[in-house]
Design a protein around this motif. Structure first.
Motif, PDB file in Angstrom:
ATOM      1  N   SER A 132       3.579   2.588   6.167  1.00 54.80           N
ATOM      2  CA  SER A 132       3.625   1.736   6.910  1.00 54.80           C
ATOM      3  C   SER A 132       2.176   0.805   6.892  1.00 54.80           C
ATOM      4  CB  SER A 132       3.560   2.070   8.508  1.00 54.80           C
ATOM      5  OG  SER A 132       2.651   3.067   8.902  1.00 54.80           O
ATOM      6  N   LEU A 133       2.214  -0.305   7.668  1.00 51.59           N
ATOM      7  CA  LEU A 133       0.964  -1.031   7.622  1.00 51.59           C
ATOM      8  C   LEU A 133       0.721  -1.467   8.973  1.00 51.59           C
ATOM      9  CD1 LEU A 133       2.288  -2.580   4.663  1.00 51.59           C
ATOM     10  CD2 LEU A 133      -0.227  -2.353   4.623  1.00 51.59           C
ATOM     11  N   LYS A 134      -0.455  -1.752   9.559  1.00 52.93           N
ATOM     12  CA  LYS A 134      -0.450  -2.104  10.799  1.00 52.93           C
ATOM     13  C   LYS A 134      -1.941  -3.182  10.806  1.00 52.93           C
ATOM     14  CE  LYS A 134      -0.747  -0.615  15.678  1.00 52.93           C
ATOM     15  NZ  LYS A 134      -0.543   0.521  16.481  1.00 52.93           N
ATOM     16  N   CYS A 135      -1.770  -4.155  11.578  1.00 48.98           N
ATOM     17  CA  CYS A 135      -2.641  -5.334  11.842  1.00 48.98           C
ATOM     18  C   CYS A 135      -3.857  -4.818  12.939  1.00 48.98           C
ATOM     19  CB  CYS A 135      -1.911  -6.559  12.101  1.00 48.98           C
ATOM     20  SG  CYS A 135      -3.170  -7.869  12.233  1.00 48.98           S
ATOM     21  N   LYS A 136      -5.050  -4.708  12.635  1.00 47.40           N
ATOM     22  CA  LYS A 136      -6.007  -4.284  13.488  1.00 47.40           C
ATOM     23  C   LYS A 136      -6.528  -5.512  14.506  1.00 47.40           C
ATOM     24  CE  LYS A 136      -8.204  -0.839  10.539  1.00 47.40           C
ATOM     25  NZ  LYS A 136      -9.402  -0.559   9.798  1.00 47.40           N
ATOM     26  N   LYS A 172      -3.755  -3.112   7.029  1.00 49.84           N
ATOM     27  CA  LYS A 172      -4.293  -2.003   6.409  1.00 49.84           C
ATOM     28  C   LYS A 172      -3.038  -0.880   6.328  1.00 49.84           C
ATOM     29  CE  LYS A 172      -8.287  -3.774   5.394  1.00 49.84           C
ATOM     30  NZ  LYS A 172      -8.309  -4.483   4.442  1.00 49.84           N
ATOM     31  N   ALA A 173      -2.996   0.219   5.572  1.00 52.82           N
ATOM     32  CA  ALA A 173      -2.063   1.173   5.661  1.00 52.82           C
ATOM     33  C   ALA A 173      -2.404   1.898   6.743  1.00 52.82           C
ATOM     34  CB  ALA A 173      -2.134   1.947   4.542  1.00 52.82           C
ATOM     35  N   ALA A 174      -1.245   2.463   7.561  1.00 47.58           N
ATOM     36  CA  ALA A 174      -1.468   3.320   8.513  1.00 47.58           C
ATOM     37  C   ALA A 174      -0.811   4.637   8.486  1.00 47.58           C
ATOM     38  CB  ALA A 174      -0.766   2.641  10.022  1.00 47.58           C
ATOM     39  N   HIS A 195       0.366  -0.919  -0.962  1.00 46.32           N
ATOM     40  CA  HIS A 195      -0.828  -1.178  -1.809  1.00 46.32           C
ATOM     41  C   HIS A 195      -0.901  -2.789  -2.118  1.00 46.32           C
ATOM     42  CE1 HIS A 195      -1.667   2.941  -1.904  1.00 46.32           C
ATOM     43  NE2 HIS A 195      -0.356   3.347  -2.172  1.00 46.32           N
ATOM     44  N   ILE A 196       0.240  -3.403  -1.618  1.00 51.21           N
ATOM     45  CA  ILE A 196       0.427  -4.868  -2.196  1.00 51.21           C
ATOM     46  C   ILE A 196      -0.028  -6.018  -1.148  1.00 51.21           C
ATOM     47  CG2 ILE A 196       1.868  -6.552  -3.204  1.00 51.21           C
ATOM     48  CD1 ILE A 196       2.550  -4.873  -5.204  1.00 51.21           C
ATOM     49  N   PHE A 197       0.776  -5.720   0.018  1.00 46.79           N
ATOM     50  CA  PHE A 197       0.659  -6.345   1.025  1.00 46.79           C
ATOM     51  C   PHE A 197      -0.886  -6.600   1.730  1.00 46.79           C
ATOM     52  CE2 PHE A 197       5.292  -5.641   2.190  1.00 46.79           C
ATOM     53  CZ  PHE A 197       5.840  -6.363   1.052  1.00 46.79           C
ATOM     54  N   HIS A 204       2.933  -3.838  13.434  1.00 46.45           N
ATOM     55  CA  HIS A 204       3.181  -2.746  12.693  1.00 46.45           C
ATOM     56  C   HIS A 204       4.434  -2.772  11.925  1.00 46.45           C
ATOM     57  CE1 HIS A 204       2.691   2.098  13.018  1.00 46.45           C
ATOM     58  NE2 HIS A 204       2.726   1.578  11.813  1.00 46.45           N
ATOM     59  N   TYR A 205       4.238  -2.969  10.505  1.00 42.45           N
ATOM     60  CA  TYR A 205       5.229  -2.990   9.698  1.00 42.45           C
ATOM     61  C   TYR A 205       5.650  -1.626   8.787  1.00 42.45           C
ATOM     62  CZ  TYR A 205       7.665  -4.480   5.479  1.00 42.45           C
ATOM     63  OH  TYR A 205       8.588  -4.613   4.677  1.00 42.45           O
ATOM     64  N   PHE A 206       6.774  -1.223   8.926  1.00 38.96           N
ATOM     65  CA  PHE A 206       7.248   0.118   8.235  1.00 38.96           C
ATOM     66  C   PHE A 206       7.966  -0.543   6.872  1.00 38.96           C
ATOM     67  CE2 PHE A 206       6.640   1.687  12.367  1.00 38.96           C
ATOM     68  CZ  PHE A 206       5.881   2.788  12.128  1.00 38.96           C
ATOM     69  N   VAL A 207       7.774   0.272   5.892  1.00 40.10           N
ATOM     70  CA  VAL A 207       8.513   0.123   4.357  1.00 40.10           C
ATOM     71  C   VAL A 207       9.792   1.031   4.684  1.00 40.10           C
ATOM     72  CG1 VAL A 207       8.220   0.249   2.137  1.00 40.10           C
ATOM     73  CG2 VAL A 207       6.351  -0.467   3.413  1.00 40.10           C
ATOM     74  N   ASN A 208      10.940   0.252   4.736  1.00 41.01           N
ATOM     75  CA  ASN A 208      12.195   1.110   4.797  1.00 41.01           C
ATOM     76  C   ASN A 208      13.044   0.944   3.686  1.00 41.01           C
ATOM     77  OD1 ASN A 208      11.617   2.116   7.513  1.00 41.01           O
ATOM     78  ND2 ASN A 208      12.266   0.211   8.263  1.00 41.01           N
ATOM     79  N   ALA A 209      14.011   1.479   3.604  1.00 43.28           N
ATOM     80  CA  ALA A 209      15.037   1.323   2.428  1.00 43.28           C
ATOM     81  C   ALA A 209      15.872   0.252   2.926  1.00 43.28           C
ATOM     82  CB  ALA A 209      15.644   2.688   2.102  1.00 43.28           C
ATOM     83  N   SER A 210      16.287  -0.622   1.838  1.00 45.19           N
ATOM     84  CA  SER A 210      17.428  -1.505   1.898  1.00 45.19           C
ATOM     85  C   SER A 210      18.794  -0.728   1.673  1.00 45.19           C
ATOM     86  CB  SER A 210      17.185  -2.569   1.208  1.00 45.19           C
ATOM     87  OG  SER A 210      15.968  -3.219   1.560  1.00 45.19           O
ATOM     88  N   ALA A 211      20.042  -1.240   2.216  1.00 42.54           N
ATOM     89  CA  ALA A 211      21.249  -0.711   2.051  1.00 42.54           C
ATOM     90  C   ALA A 211      21.825  -1.381   0.748  1.00 42.54           C
ATOM     91  CB  ALA A 211      22.020  -0.749   3.221  1.00 42.54           C
ATOM     92  N   ALA A 212      22.384  -0.708  -0.065  1.00 42.81           N
ATOM     93  CA  ALA A 212      22.925  -1.255  -0.966  1.00 42.81           C
ATOM     94  C   ALA A 212      24.388  -0.680  -1.291  1.00 42.81           C
ATOM     95  CB  ALA A 212      22.222  -1.161  -2.565  1.00 42.81           C
ATOM     96  N   VAL A 213      25.281  -1.173  -1.888  1.00 46.04           N
ATOM     97  CA  VAL A 213      26.703  -0.517  -2.021  1.00 46.04           C
ATOM     98  C   VAL A 213      26.976  -0.681  -3.588  1.00 46.04           C
ATOM     99  CG1 VAL A 213      27.482  -1.442   0.145  1.00 46.04           C
ATOM    100  CG2 VAL A 213      27.821  -2.878  -1.873  1.00 46.04           C
ATOM    101  N   ALA A 214      27.645   0.484  -3.984  1.00 49.81           N
ATOM    102  CA  ALA A 214      28.275   0.479  -5.407  1.00 49.81           C
ATOM    103  C   ALA A 214      29.525   1.092  -5.381  1.00 49.81           C
ATOM    104  CB  ALA A 214      27.387   1.622  -6.043  1.00 49.81           C
ATOM    105  N   ALA A 215      30.558   0.469  -6.231  1.00 54.13           N
ATOM    106  CA  ALA A 215      32.132   0.594  -6.238  1.00 54.13           C
ATOM    107  C   ALA A 215      32.470   1.272  -7.638  1.00 54.13           C
ATOM    108  CB  ALA A 215      32.807  -0.644  -6.139  1.00 54.13           C
ATOM    109  N   LEU A 216      33.036   2.317  -7.499  1.00 57.12           N
ATOM    110  CA  LEU A 216      33.772   2.887  -8.551  1.00 57.12           C
ATOM    111  C   LEU A 216      35.317   2.685  -8.465  1.00 57.12           C
ATOM    112  CD1 LEU A 216      31.680   5.757  -7.078  1.00 57.12           C
ATOM    113  CD2 LEU A 216      31.859   5.844  -9.759  1.00 57.12           C
TER     114      LEU A 216
END
Length: 183
Positions: A25-29, A19-21, A5-7, A34-46
């Motif tokens: 995802s968004l795709k340029c007409k 536009k949103a596909a 909704h932002i890009f 074609h751009y996919f909104v994916n999760a970024s990897a992050a780490v956490a330590a215990l």
């Protein structure tokens, strides 16, 4: 706000027909990018100390500035999650990880610079070389050790971090402390 909704403009050709596909995802007409909104990897330590208390950092910046967190952060491009874990503990707390074991992962999302950031937060139970060298730096404004029975989940920022801590305390902590007590 969700990136779909932002890009508004195609990063390849600059077209306003980006536009949103789908819901993620968004795709340029114009150029077909074609751009996919994916999760970024992050780490956490215990990490625990000799008393079995869990190490928390205090977040220096938004989101959740001033809230408790686990040491960690984003995985950089070209970096393994283990490399990110070791790097983040060194950057944030000057700690050297000597052993790390995967624990659990949870999805997370938070608002950063007006955009929803999706992450896959991957947690590891860690043994560190020497806790006496600990000093906060980077995006950490402080640190504290908290006994598992005194953890206040309302002071922990990030839904996934709360889940990781709860999972550790409910399922792992006693066996971990026996195996990883600092001699």
């Amino acid at each position: 706000m969700h990136p779909v909704h932002i890009f508004k403009f195609c990063p390849c050709c600059g077209s306003c027909h980006f536009k949103a596909a789908s819901e993620r995802s968004l795709k340029c007409k114009d150029c077909g990018f074609h751009y996919f909104v994916n999760a970024s990897a992050a780490v956490a330590a215990l990490v625990t100390n000799d008393a079995g208390e869990l190490l928390f950092t205090v977040r220096a910046f938004e989101p959740d500035k001033g809230m408790l967190d686990l040491p960690g952060g984003f995985v950089d491009p070209g970096e393994s999650v283990e490399e990110a874990l070791y790097r983040e503990l060194k950057e944030e707390l000057n700690l050297d990880v000597t052993d790390a074991c995967y624990l659990v992962s949870f999805p997370n999302e938070y608002l950063f610079s007006g955009i929803t950031v999706f992450t896959a937060d991957i947690s590891f139970v860690c043994k560190v070389n020497d806790l006496s060298v600990i000093q906060q730096a980077d995006d950490v404004s402080g640190y504290v050790f908290v006994s598992p029975e005194n953890v206040d989940y309302s002071k922990i920022g990030g839904k996934s971090i709360r889940k990781i801590v709860k999972y550790f305390i409910d399922n792992i902590r006693i066996n971990y402390h026996a195996a990883y007590s600092h001699e």
